[in-house]
Design a protein around this motif. Structure first.
Motif, PDB file in Angstrom:
ATOM      1  N   PHE A   1       0.886  -1.157   0.000  1.00  0.00           N
ATOM      2  CA  PHE A   1       0.000   0.000   0.000  1.00  0.00           C
ATOM      3  C   PHE A   1       0.923   1.206   0.000  1.00  0.00           C
ATOM      4  O   PHE A   1       1.456   1.565   1.048  1.00  0.00           O
ATOM      5  CB  PHE A   1      -0.893   0.015   1.239  1.00  0.00           C
ATOM      6  CG  PHE A   1      -1.847  -1.149   1.319  1.00  0.00           C
ATOM      7  CD1 PHE A   1      -3.020  -1.162   0.573  1.00  0.00           C
ATOM      8  CD2 PHE A   1      -1.576  -2.238   2.137  1.00  0.00           C
ATOM      9  CE1 PHE A   1      -3.911  -2.225   0.642  1.00  0.00           C
ATOM     10  CE2 PHE A   1      -2.461  -3.307   2.212  1.00  0.00           C
ATOM     11  CZ  PHE A   1      -3.629  -3.296   1.465  1.00  0.00           C
TER      12      PHE A   1
ATOM     13  N   ALA B   1       2.637  -4.750   3.026  1.00  0.00           N
ATOM     14  CA  ALA B   1       1.707  -5.516   3.874  1.00  0.00           C
ATOM     15  C   ALA B   1       2.015  -7.005   3.785  1.00  0.00           C
ATOM     16  O   ALA B   1       1.973  -7.718   4.785  1.00  0.00           O
ATOM     17  CB  ALA B   1       0.263  -5.252   3.451  1.00  0.00           C
TER      18      ALA B   1
ATOM     19  N   ASN C   1      -0.017  -7.369  15.487  1.00  0.00           N
ATOM     20  CA  ASN C   1      -0.769  -6.352  14.744  1.00  0.00           C
ATOM     21  C   ASN C   1       0.039  -5.882  13.544  1.00  0.00           C
ATOM     22  O   ASN C   1       1.247  -5.651  13.647  1.00  0.00           O
ATOM     23  CB  ASN C   1      -1.067  -5.136  15.632  1.00  0.00           C
ATOM     24  CG  ASN C   1      -2.061  -5.477  16.744  1.00  0.00           C
ATOM     25  OD1 ASN C   1      -1.739  -5.375  17.918  1.00  0.00           O
ATOM     26  ND2 ASN C   1      -3.228  -5.925  16.375  1.00  0.00           N
ATOM     27  N   GLY C   2      -0.643  -5.773  12.406  1.00  0.00           N
ATOM     28  CA  GLY C   2       0.010  -5.270  11.202  1.00  0.00           C
ATOM     29  C   GLY C   2       0.806  -6.322  10.449  1.00  0.00           C
ATOM     30  O   GLY C   2       1.484  -6.014   9.462  1.00  0.00           O
ATOM     31  N   ALA C   3       0.709  -7.591  10.870  1.00  0.00           N
ATOM     32  CA  ALA C   3       1.499  -8.651  10.225  1.00  0.00           C
ATOM     33  C   ALA C   3       1.053  -8.937   8.791  1.00  0.00           C
ATOM     34  O   ALA C   3       1.797  -9.511   8.003  1.00  0.00           O
ATOM     35  CB  ALA C   3       1.415  -9.933  11.056  1.00  0.00           C
ATOM     36  N   GLY C   4      -0.213  -8.574   8.479  1.00  0.00           N
ATOM     37  CA  GLY C   4      -0.714  -8.805   7.119  1.00  0.00           C
ATOM     38  C   GLY C   4      -1.853  -9.811   7.037  1.00  0.00           C
ATOM     39  O   GLY C   4      -2.279 -10.190   5.945  1.00  0.00           O
ATOM     40  N   LYS C   5      -2.376 -10.221   8.181  1.00  0.00           N
ATOM     41  CA  LYS C   5      -3.379 -11.296   8.227  1.00  0.00           C
ATOM     42  C   LYS C   5      -4.657 -10.934   7.461  1.00  0.00           C
ATOM     43  O   LYS C   5      -5.113 -11.692   6.605  1.00  0.00           O
ATOM     44  CB  LYS C   5      -3.725 -11.637   9.694  1.00  0.00           C
ATOM     45  CG  LYS C   5      -2.517 -12.012  10.546  1.00  0.00           C
ATOM     46  CD  LYS C   5      -2.882 -12.278  11.984  1.00  0.00           C
ATOM     47  CE  LYS C   5      -3.418 -11.084  12.742  1.00  0.00           C
ATOM     48  NZ  LYS C   5      -2.441 -10.010  13.012  1.00  0.00           N
ATOM     49  N   THR C   6      -5.223  -9.765   7.794  1.00  0.00           N
ATOM     50  CA  THR C   6      -6.482  -9.382   7.139  1.00  0.00           C
ATOM     51  C   THR C   6      -6.266  -9.139   5.651  1.00  0.00           C
ATOM     52  O   THR C   6      -7.110  -9.498   4.821  1.00  0.00           O
ATOM     53  CB  THR C   6      -7.099  -8.145   7.824  1.00  0.00           C
ATOM     54  OG1 THR C   6      -7.384  -8.498   9.182  1.00  0.00           O
ATOM     55  CG2 THR C   6      -8.392  -7.704   7.158  1.00  0.00           C
ATOM     56  N   THR C   7      -5.137  -8.553   5.297  1.00  0.00           N
ATOM     57  CA  THR C   7      -4.844  -8.336   3.873  1.00  0.00           C
ATOM     58  C   THR C   7      -4.787  -9.673   3.138  1.00  0.00           C
ATOM     59  O   THR C   7      -5.323  -9.809   2.028  1.00  0.00           O
ATOM     60  CB  THR C   7      -3.510  -7.567   3.708  1.00  0.00           C
ATOM     61  OG1 THR C   7      -3.583  -6.368   4.484  1.00  0.00           O
ATOM     62  CG2 THR C   7      -3.245  -7.220   2.259  1.00  0.00           C
TER      63      THR C   7
ATOM     64  N   GLN D   1     -13.954  -8.714  10.794  1.00  0.00           N
ATOM     65  CA  GLN D   1     -13.596  -8.337  12.159  1.00  0.00           C
ATOM     66  C   GLN D   1     -14.779  -7.677  12.851  1.00  0.00           C
ATOM     67  O   GLN D   1     -15.101  -7.978  13.987  1.00  0.00           O
ATOM     68  CB  GLN D   1     -12.426  -7.347  12.129  1.00  0.00           C
ATOM     69  CG  GLN D   1     -11.089  -7.989  12.412  1.00  0.00           C
ATOM     70  CD  GLN D   1      -9.928  -7.021  12.254  1.00  0.00           C
ATOM     71  OE1 GLN D   1     -10.031  -5.845  12.605  1.00  0.00           O
ATOM     72  NE2 GLN D   1      -8.839  -7.509  11.720  1.00  0.00           N
TER      73      GLN D   1
ATOM     74  N   HIS E   1      -6.537 -13.346  17.791  1.00  0.00           N
ATOM     75  CA  HIS E   1      -5.548 -12.860  18.760  1.00  0.00           C
ATOM     76  C   HIS E   1      -5.684 -13.563  20.102  1.00  0.00           C
ATOM     77  O   HIS E   1      -4.782 -13.481  20.936  1.00  0.00           O
ATOM     78  CB  HIS E   1      -5.700 -11.347  18.964  1.00  0.00           C
ATOM     79  CG  HIS E   1      -5.159 -10.530  17.826  1.00  0.00           C
ATOM     80  ND1 HIS E   1      -3.811 -10.420  17.552  1.00  0.00           N
ATOM     81  CD2 HIS E   1      -5.769  -9.797  16.882  1.00  0.00           C
ATOM     82  CE1 HIS E   1      -3.623  -9.646  16.492  1.00  0.00           C
ATOM     83  NE2 HIS E   1      -4.810  -9.251  16.059  1.00  0.00           N
TER      84      HIS E   1
END
Ligand code: ATP
Length: 249
Positions: A14, A19, A39-45, A86, A208
């Motif tokens: 991005f 990501a 957090n921010g590891a790229g899971k949702t992406t 989420q 989490h």
């Protein structure tokens, strides 16, 4: 035989933010696989790319050997992909039963839904299935009550139960345990462990809540800074110095 789901070398930026940086994993058989990471590891992406909500810059997603990356979400849904988000997405004014029927995917089910709204249900199977799933998450008594009457955790259970109405083959759950109290969490735990093998379902779960996910998943994929850091059974992941360091850093 080809893996059910094969995610290979996915990259996604991005602007200046990386990501995903070559993330991938492959699953051969139905079951419950967790996708964890700081957090921010790229899971949702990665979820968004698997279910067609976003396109990867590079890499591949295959379902039963066929490439599916780049397909729009509705086509993936027809192939058997479903997901939860989420944020909980139930329709507050619709009853719990109607929420279940909204999730039904094919035309038969949609026409059933229209029948329900006109006060007549032709296909008892569809309604029975919805009631059965609601009963399994302890909410059958709320079938005809608006979802707005439910607690947050109960809404979450309705949403998760409703994802099974279309009999998916791959179900992606994004933080299903978030905001759910311990009593309902036990129900969710038993529901997932019961349904995944019964439906021959591959369940991929971002979570989490470590206690919850370690007791539900048979395999854990750890993402860190857009890459897979570790991939293995819960006990090995919990003992991994790399994983512990990633969470502490
Ligand atoms: N639409 C976007 N625009 C810009 N940056 C984004 C966008 N979506 C995600 N990112 C960035 O990409 C990285 C990965 O985000 P992602 O939401 O996939 O992580 P995550 O592992 O799901 O995090 P969390 O556990 O906090 O939900 C983060 O640095 C995030 O800020």
């Amino acid at each position: 035989m080809a893996p059910i789901l094969e995610v290979s070398a996915i990259a996604k930026r991005f602007g200046g933010v990386v990501a995903l940086d070559g993330a991938g994993f492959s699953v051969d058989k139905p079951g419950i696989v967790a996708l964890i990471g700081p957090n921010g590891a790229g899971k949702t992406t990665l979820f968004d790319i698997i279910c067609g909500r976003q396109n990867a810059d590079s890499g591949e997603v295959r379902f039963m050997g066929e490439r599916v990356d780049g397909l729009p979400p509705f086509r993936l849904s027809r192939l058997g992909f479903a997901r939860s988000f989420q944020e909980c997405r139930v329709l507050p004014e619709a009853t719990c039963l109607e929420n279940m029927l909204f999730s039904a995917q094919d035309k038969t089910l949609r026409s059933e839904m229209a029948g329900i709204f006109r006060g007549r249900a032709h296909n008892r199977n569809t309604v029975d299935k919805a009631r059965e799933l609601l009963a399994m998450v302890g909410l059958e008594r709320f079938s005809n009550r608006p979802a707005s009457d439910l607690s947050f955790g109960q809404k979450r259970l309705v949403e998760i139960a409703s994802t099974l109405m279309g009999a998916p083959k791959v179900l992606l759950l994004d933080e299903p345990a978030s905001g759910v109290n311990p009593t309902l969490l036990n129900i969710l735990h038993d529901f997932l462990l019961d349904q995944a093998p019964k439906m021959g379902l591959l369940l991929v779960v971002i979570e989490h809540n470590m206690e919850f996910i370690m007791s539900v998943a048979e395999r854990i994929v750890v993402l860190h800074q857009g890459r897979v850091l570790e991939d293995g059974p819960p006990a090995a992941i919990q003992a991994s110095p790399q994983v512990i360091e990633a969470y502490l850093s």
